[in-house]
Write a protein that holds these residues in place. Structure first.
Motif, PDB file in Angstrom:
ATOM      1  N   ASN A  33       0.827  -1.219   0.000  1.00  0.00           N
ATOM      2  CA  ASN A  33       0.000   0.000   0.000  1.00  0.00           C
ATOM      3  C   ASN A  33       0.857   1.263   0.000  1.00  0.00           C
ATOM      4  OD1 ASN A  33      -2.380  -1.554   0.064  1.00  0.00           O
ATOM      5  ND2 ASN A  33      -2.319  -1.663   2.305  1.00  0.00           N
ATOM      6  N   SER A  34       1.872   1.247  -0.872  1.00  0.00           N
ATOM      7  CA  SER A  34       2.766   2.402  -1.066  1.00  0.00           C
ATOM      8  C   SER A  34       3.679   2.673   0.128  1.00  0.00           C
ATOM      9  CB  SER A  34       1.953   3.672  -1.385  1.00  0.00           C
ATOM     10  OG  SER A  34       1.212   3.485  -2.577  1.00  0.00           O
ATOM     11  N   GLU A  35       3.720   1.748   1.074  1.00  0.00           N
ATOM     12  CA  GLU A  35       4.624   1.881   2.205  1.00  0.00           C
ATOM     13  C   GLU A  35       5.652   0.758   2.157  1.00  0.00           C
ATOM     14  OE1 GLU A  35       2.023   4.159   5.579  1.00  0.00           O
ATOM     15  OE2 GLU A  35       1.928   1.964   5.554  1.00  0.00           O
ATOM     16  N   CYS A  36       6.855   1.036   2.675  1.00  0.00           N
ATOM     17  CA  CYS A  36       7.951   0.072   2.604  1.00  0.00           C
ATOM     18  C   CYS A  36       8.127  -0.624   3.955  1.00  0.00           C
ATOM     19  CB  CYS A  36       9.243   0.782   2.205  1.00  0.00           C
ATOM     20  SG  CYS A  36      10.623  -0.329   1.902  1.00  0.00           S
ATOM     21  N   PHE A  37       8.317  -1.958   3.908  1.00  0.00           N
ATOM     22  CA  PHE A  37       8.483  -2.736   5.128  1.00  0.00           C
ATOM     23  C   PHE A  37       9.728  -3.617   5.031  1.00  0.00           C
ATOM     24  CE2 PHE A  37       4.079  -1.597   5.057  1.00  0.00           C
ATOM     25  CZ  PHE A  37       3.724  -1.426   6.381  1.00  0.00           C
ATOM     26  N   GLN A  38      10.369  -3.784   6.170  1.00  0.00           N
ATOM     27  CA  GLN A  38      11.505  -4.686   6.274  1.00  0.00           C
ATOM     28  C   GLN A  38      11.040  -5.948   6.999  1.00  0.00           C
ATOM     29  OE1 GLN A  38      14.683  -3.150   8.692  1.00  0.00           O
ATOM     30  NE2 GLN A  38      16.046  -4.866   8.326  1.00  0.00           N
ATOM     31  N   GLU A  39      11.279  -7.108   6.396  1.00  0.00           N
ATOM     32  CA  GLU A  39      10.952  -8.380   7.032  1.00  0.00           C
ATOM     33  C   GLU A  39      12.243  -9.012   7.550  1.00  0.00           C
ATOM     34  OE1 GLU A  39       8.094 -12.007   5.816  1.00  0.00           O
ATOM     35  OE2 GLU A  39      10.006 -12.005   4.728  1.00  0.00           O
ATOM     36  N   TYR A  40      12.259  -9.342   8.825  1.00  0.00           N
ATOM     37  CA  TYR A  40      13.459  -9.904   9.433  1.00  0.00           C
ATOM     38  C   TYR A  40      13.075 -11.012  10.399  1.00  0.00           C
ATOM     39  CZ  TYR A  40      12.065  -7.010  13.408  1.00  0.00           C
ATOM     40  OH  TYR A  40      11.357  -6.441  14.433  1.00  0.00           O
ATOM     41  N   PHE A  41      14.054 -11.820  10.767  1.00  0.00           N
ATOM     42  CA  PHE A  41      13.819 -12.912  11.705  1.00  0.00           C
ATOM     43  C   PHE A  41      13.863 -12.385  13.136  1.00  0.00           C
ATOM     44  CE2 PHE A  41      14.871 -15.251   7.926  1.00  0.00           C
ATOM     45  CZ  PHE A  41      14.133 -16.425   8.030  1.00  0.00           C
ATOM     46  N   TYR A  42      12.863 -12.767  13.910  1.00  0.00           N
ATOM     47  CA  TYR A  42      12.772 -12.334  15.313  1.00  0.00           C
ATOM     48  C   TYR A  42      14.003 -12.796  16.090  1.00  0.00           C
ATOM     49  CZ  TYR A  42      11.109 -11.935  20.112  1.00  0.00           C
ATOM     50  OH  TYR A  42      10.994 -11.629  21.439  1.00  0.00           O
ATOM     51  N   ILE A  43      14.542 -11.920  16.916  1.00  0.00           N
ATOM     52  CA  ILE A  43      15.723 -12.239  17.731  1.00  0.00           C
ATOM     53  C   ILE A  43      15.270 -12.419  19.184  1.00  0.00           C
ATOM     54  CG2 ILE A  43      17.969 -11.418  18.519  1.00  0.00           C
ATOM     55  CD1 ILE A  43      18.020  -9.649  15.963  1.00  0.00           C
ATOM     56  N   LEU A  44      15.513 -13.586  19.727  1.00  0.00           N
ATOM     57  CA  LEU A  44      15.184 -13.859  21.130  1.00  0.00           C
ATOM     58  C   LEU A  44      16.336 -13.356  21.993  1.00  0.00           C
ATOM     59  CD1 LEU A  44      13.225 -15.110  23.167  1.00  0.00           C
ATOM     60  CD2 LEU A  44      14.421 -17.294  22.853  1.00  0.00           C
ATOM     61  N   ALA A  45      16.188 -12.172  22.527  1.00  0.00           N
ATOM     62  CA  ALA A  45      17.274 -11.545  23.275  1.00  0.00           C
ATOM     63  C   ALA A  45      16.706 -10.419  24.127  1.00  0.00           C
ATOM     64  CB  ALA A  45      18.339 -11.019  22.324  1.00  0.00           C
ATOM     65  N   ARG A  46      17.501  -9.973  25.074  1.00  0.00           N
ATOM     66  CA  ARG A  46      17.090  -8.872  25.944  1.00  0.00           C
ATOM     67  C   ARG A  46      17.698  -7.557  25.463  1.00  0.00           C
ATOM     68  NH1 ARG A  46      21.336  -7.258  29.121  1.00  0.00           N
ATOM     69  NH2 ARG A  46      23.051  -8.752  29.339  1.00  0.00           N
ATOM     70  N   GLU A  47      17.059  -6.466  25.837  1.00  0.00           N
ATOM     71  CA  GLU A  47      17.590  -5.143  25.540  1.00  0.00           C
ATOM     72  C   GLU A  47      18.833  -4.897  26.391  1.00  0.00           C
ATOM     73  OE1 GLU A  47      15.809  -1.047  26.871  1.00  0.00           O
ATOM     74  OE2 GLU A  47      14.677  -1.760  25.117  1.00  0.00           O
ATOM     75  N   MET A  48      19.823  -4.292  25.799  1.00  0.00           N
ATOM     76  CA  MET A  48      21.016  -3.943  26.570  1.00  0.00           C
ATOM     77  C   MET A  48      20.641  -3.086  27.779  1.00  0.00           C
ATOM     78  SD  MET A  48      24.131  -1.447  25.519  1.00  0.00           S
ATOM     79  CE  MET A  48      25.214  -0.874  26.839  1.00  0.00           C
TER      80      MET A  48
END
Length: 256
Positions: free
Chosen positions: A40-55
């Protein structure tokens, strides 16, 4: 499991793909390459979910490990680089500045008082950098703890590529050091500033690029507001004045 993330700056898709490839090919990411889609005229990035904690900003071990990781990444001689690019961070900020000047009738009084002070510092840095004709290196552009994940094996993962750009060689390391300590105190006081400046000196990093980064954040925030890209709620919680206080603290210390 895969996830989709809307790209805030869809025009950066190709340079983001290049950065993603650099991280993977040089062993700085164990993820698979992202895919990009237009919906729909918008750009998306598809990536693999990372199981990790925020620094954690409360862990000096996290800080030391991530700083070492970023230092290795920014020292990698194969990192893509250019002399000129429309995604050069100086050009991006110049575009913010030009837009704001052209739309001065929208400014709030408090922004009117400070714009030319920070913009004059930016123009000086902009002209100096371009007169030297130095290489700019592909950089993340927004490396703070929320964009850095650490998994159960202490592997470090970088996420959120919206701000990818060509920038001075150590720009990401400067941002990381500053944002880590800023995150611990919310705004910069004299004690925190001394720690940051000592860290920059130890890493042989230039303070002028820290000034530039703070100016970039302020001008970008106001550009997004005045160009109608922020919701009223976003504007209410935006803390650009706090960033300006950090700028003044840094400039006052530097002028001593």
């Amino acid at each position: 499991m895969k996830k989709l993330k809307k790209l805030y700056y869809p025009e950066k898709r190709e340079v983001i793909k290049l950065y993603d490839s650099f991280l993977i090919n040089r062993g700085f990411s164990r993820n698979q390459p992202s895919s990009f889609y237009s919906i729909n005229s918008e750009c998306f990035q598809e990536y693999f979910y990372i199981l990790a904690r925020e620094m954690s900003i409360n862990s000096m071990d996290d800080y030391s490990n991530v700083k070492h990781f970023i230092r290795k990444m920014t020292s990698d001689l194969s990192r893509p680089k250019k002399v000129k690019s429309r995604f050069n961070i100086f050009m991006e900020v110049k575009n913010y500045s030009d837009y704001l000047i052209e739309n001065r009738d929208q400014w709030h009084e408090d922004f009117d008082r400070i714009f030319y002070k920070i913009n004059s510092v930016f123009i000086e840095l902009y002209e100096e950098y371009h007169q030297k004709g130095e290489l700019s290196y592909l950089s993340h552009g927004d490396l703070h703890n929320k964009n850095i994940l650490i998994d159960s094996e202490n592997e470090i993962h970088i996420i959120d590529y919206d701000e990818v750009c060509y920038a001075p060689k150590d720009f990401d390391l400067i941002i990381f050091i500053f944002r880590f300590y800023k995150g611990r105190t919310k705004k910069i006081n004299s004690k925190t500033l001394k720690i940051i400046l000592d860290e920059l000196e130890k890493e042989n990093l230039e303070i002028k690029y820290l000034k530039f980064y703070i100016i970039k954040v302020i001008l970008q925030k106001k550009f997004l507001e005045y160009s109608g890209r922020l919701s009223p709620d976003d504007i209410l919680v935006d803390n650009w004045k706090g960033w300006y206080e950090d700028f003044l603290t840094l400039v006052l210390h530097n002028d001593k």
